[in-house]
Design a protein around this motif. Structure first.
Motif, PDB file in Angstrom:
ATOM      1  N   VAL A 215       0.948  -1.222  -0.178  1.00 29.54           N
ATOM      2  CA  VAL A 215       0.047   0.091   0.221  1.00 29.54           C
ATOM      3  C   VAL A 215       0.775   1.190   0.019  1.00 29.54           C
ATOM      4  N   ARG A 216       0.789   2.009  -1.073  1.00 30.47           N
ATOM      5  CA  ARG A 216       1.415   3.227  -1.274  1.00 30.47           C
ATOM      6  C   ARG A 216       0.620   4.473  -1.208  1.00 30.47           C
ATOM      7  N   GLU A 219      -2.068   4.979  -3.705  1.00 30.40           N
ATOM      8  CA  GLU A 219      -3.085   3.697  -3.852  1.00 30.40           C
ATOM      9  C   GLU A 219      -4.459   4.003  -3.928  1.00 30.40           C
ATOM     10  N   LEU A 221      -7.161   1.786  -2.895  1.00 30.62           N
ATOM     11  CA  LEU A 221      -7.604   0.373  -2.425  1.00 30.62           C
ATOM     12  C   LEU A 221      -8.826   0.046  -2.322  1.00 30.62           C
ATOM     13  N   ALA A 245      -3.769   7.499   1.336  1.00 33.28           N
ATOM     14  CA  ALA A 245      -4.037   6.816   0.024  1.00 33.28           C
ATOM     15  C   ALA A 245      -5.672   7.020  -0.041  1.00 33.28           C
ATOM     16  N   THR A 268      -6.232   0.397  -7.897  1.00 26.94           N
ATOM     17  CA  THR A 268      -5.028  -0.049  -8.032  1.00 26.94           C
ATOM     18  C   THR A 268      -4.680  -1.345  -7.399  1.00 26.94           C
ATOM     19  N   LEU A 269      -5.267  -1.499  -6.094  1.00 28.66           N
ATOM     20  CA  LEU A 269      -5.320  -2.874  -5.401  1.00 28.66           C
ATOM     21  C   LEU A 269      -6.418  -3.514  -5.012  1.00 28.66           C
TER      22      LEU A 269
END
Length: 523
Positions: A215-216, A219, A221, A245, A268-269
């Motif tokens: 997790v950036r 992100e 999410l 994020a 993205t995730l």
């Protein structure tokens, strides 16, 4: 240990929220199919509501229960409670009145915020006998600590300007050691327990897991887990709070709406449920949904075939409510060494792991199976109604009740729960090992293993399996396949094939009901 978490993680929720409101005010903090809120918006809305709550008597350390479905309102209300030093008690929208009463009593909840209903249920009617009478403060004999129960619609959008200064002063006094939340475990046996976490330990635990969870800061999410569970609260809301994020979530996931949300919001995730990922991937609209930004570390089923990892190649992130989510794992965007496949990875910064003999507590060397003990600053402060001596050993270890072993490389391997461990003709059988062998049989989608008593009273291995959609499984063929993988005493003496799409008995929290599973298999 895994990589260190991001440096400079704020020690309190209000400090983290203030940072994002200042540094990334226009970035979306939370998005659903129908609404969104930025970090600046979440800061402002929760500040206004915090003043209203303070005007109504919420003070530092006041325990405030929240019954509400996932959404922007949940986040605003929860952040309002926590930012002034009050203690959030997330409560499941699945609870029936006796269950709610028990949790309100255990956590000594003083104020309660609830929506009128959800998914066809009328909470005000169902919970009426538990709630204080009238519009003002009051008490009920059954819950003497509970002073107020407020409808969310009566709080939403209201502000108390006169209380703003007091609320701001309370916020400035919040420290990392202050209690943040009481989270109820959702065990499959026994009564749920209220686990107390502080601002400092919760944010440290989340930060420590970010590198493994990939997790950036940029992100987007997706987490559909309810916010009243650790997966949604720690794995979702507080994860994006620590990382800065954006969280995508839903109150009631439905395949078409979910695909639209993921594509529109450029996910993205994807860290939803594995079954959900498989259903989405098989949906007719999946081919037309633009999910091209999904990164490795997402659940494999929703990734293109060429980007999926092999079974067991990625770490099984492992944790519990008491550790505020995962405390072991390797980065989910890359395969582990082949000899580590199936493991839980290595411990995160801030957590020590040891394996101890269940009977004596003596430490065991790498490779030997025993009980998993953990300690460190990321762990809970304690458990409601229990002294520290009842929860931790004298030197600070928490006995998890989980079974496992550590490899020479420090990776943790999980073998089930102590109370699940079976003794078959004097030999130890771990249900997870049998489940893994069953899941390796072609066309077995789910496997559940437990122990039941035979006619002679001796324990026997029993299992239920669910085939993949459209497939018929033969019990004899399944048993023949696992005999090639397991010692004879581990092969199920009882095997039941459930219909495709079938399921085993579950608790209100969605976990397997062990007693119900045993009754199903014994019958």
């Amino acid at each position: 240990m895994t990589a260190e978490p991001p440096a400079g993680t704020p020690g309190t929720l209000p400090a983290a929220l203030a940072r994002h409101a200042a540094e990334r005010p226009d970035r979306a903090a939370l998005v659903t199919a129908d609404e969104r809120i930025t970090w600046a918006g979440l800061d402002a809305a929760s500040r206004d509501l915090a003043a209203e709550l303070v005007a109504r008597g919420v003070s530092r350390r006041t325990r405030v229960g929240l019954v509400m479905e996932n959404g922007v309102d949940w986040a605003v209300c929860a952040f309002a409670i926590m930012r002034v030093g009050a203690v959030l008690v997330p409560l499941s929208t699945l609870l029936r009145a006796p269950e709610l009463e028990q949790q309100l009593r255990v956590a000594a909840v003083e104020r309660l915020v609830l929506v009128d209903g959800f998914r066809g249920r009328d909470f005000r009617a169902e919970y009426g006998e538990l709630l204080p009478r009238g519009a003002g403060d009051g008490r009920t004999p059954r819950l003497p600590a509970l002073r107020s129960a407020w409808r969310w619609d009566d709080l939403k959008g209201r502000t108390a300007p006169a209380a703003r200064e007091l609320a701001a002063a309370m916020e400035r006094r919040v420290r990392p050691a202050d209690d943040l939340a009481v989270l109820f475990t959702s065990g499959s046996r026994g009564m749920p327990k209220g686990v107390v976490h502080t601002h400092g330990n919760a944010l440290r635990a989340v930060a420590a897991g970010l590198p493994a969870r990939c997790v950036r800061e940029d992100e987007r999410l997706y987490i559909p887990m309810p916010f009243f569970w650790m997966g949604g609260f720690g794995g979702g809301l507080l994860t994006v709070l620590v990382a800065g994020a954006t969280l995508l979530t839903e109150a009631v996931p439905e395949p078409e709406r979910t695909l639209d949300l993921l594509a529109r919001e450029r996910v993205t995730l994807f860290r939803g449920w594995p079954d959900q990922a498989a259903r989405l991937a098989a949906h007719p609209r999946a081919a037309g949904a633009d999910l091209s930004l999904l990164r490795p570390g997402s659940l494999p089923a929703i990734l293109p075939p060429g980007r999926r990892s092999g079974p067991g190649a990625r770490a099984n992130l492992f944790g519990m409510t008491e550790t505020f989510g995962p405390y072991c794992g390797d980065p989910l965007d890359r395969d582990m060494p082949p000899d580590a496949w199936g493991s839980c990875g290595t411990s995160f910064a801030g957590v020590q792991v040891r394996i101890a003999a269940p009977e004596t507590g003596a430490g065991l060397p790498p490779g030997e199976h025993g009980e998993i003990w953990v300690r460190g600053p990321n762990l809970m402060r304690g458990v409601c109604g229990r002294s520290r001596a009842e929860v931790f050993t004298r030197d600070g270890w928490y006995r998890t009740g989980d079974l496992g072993h550590l490899g020479e490389d420090g990776r943790l391997w999980y073998h089930g729960r102590i109370d699940d461990m079976l003794k078959v003709r004097g030999a130890t059988v771990y249900p997870v090992e049998v489940e893994a062998a069953l899941l390796a049989v072609p066309d077995v989608r789910h496997a559940f293993v437990t122990g039941i008593a035979g006619a002679d009273g001796a324990e026997r291995v029993a299992a239920a399996v669910v085939p993949r959609s459209g497939v018929r499984l033969d019990e004899a063929a399944v048993l023949a396949a696992v005999r090639d993988r397991l010692s004879a005493f581990k092969v199920p003496a009882v095997l039941r094939v459930l219909p495709p799409g079938g399921d085993v008995p579950r608790t209100a929290s969605g976990k397997v009901d062990k007693a119900g599973l045993q009754r199903l298999l014994a019958g």
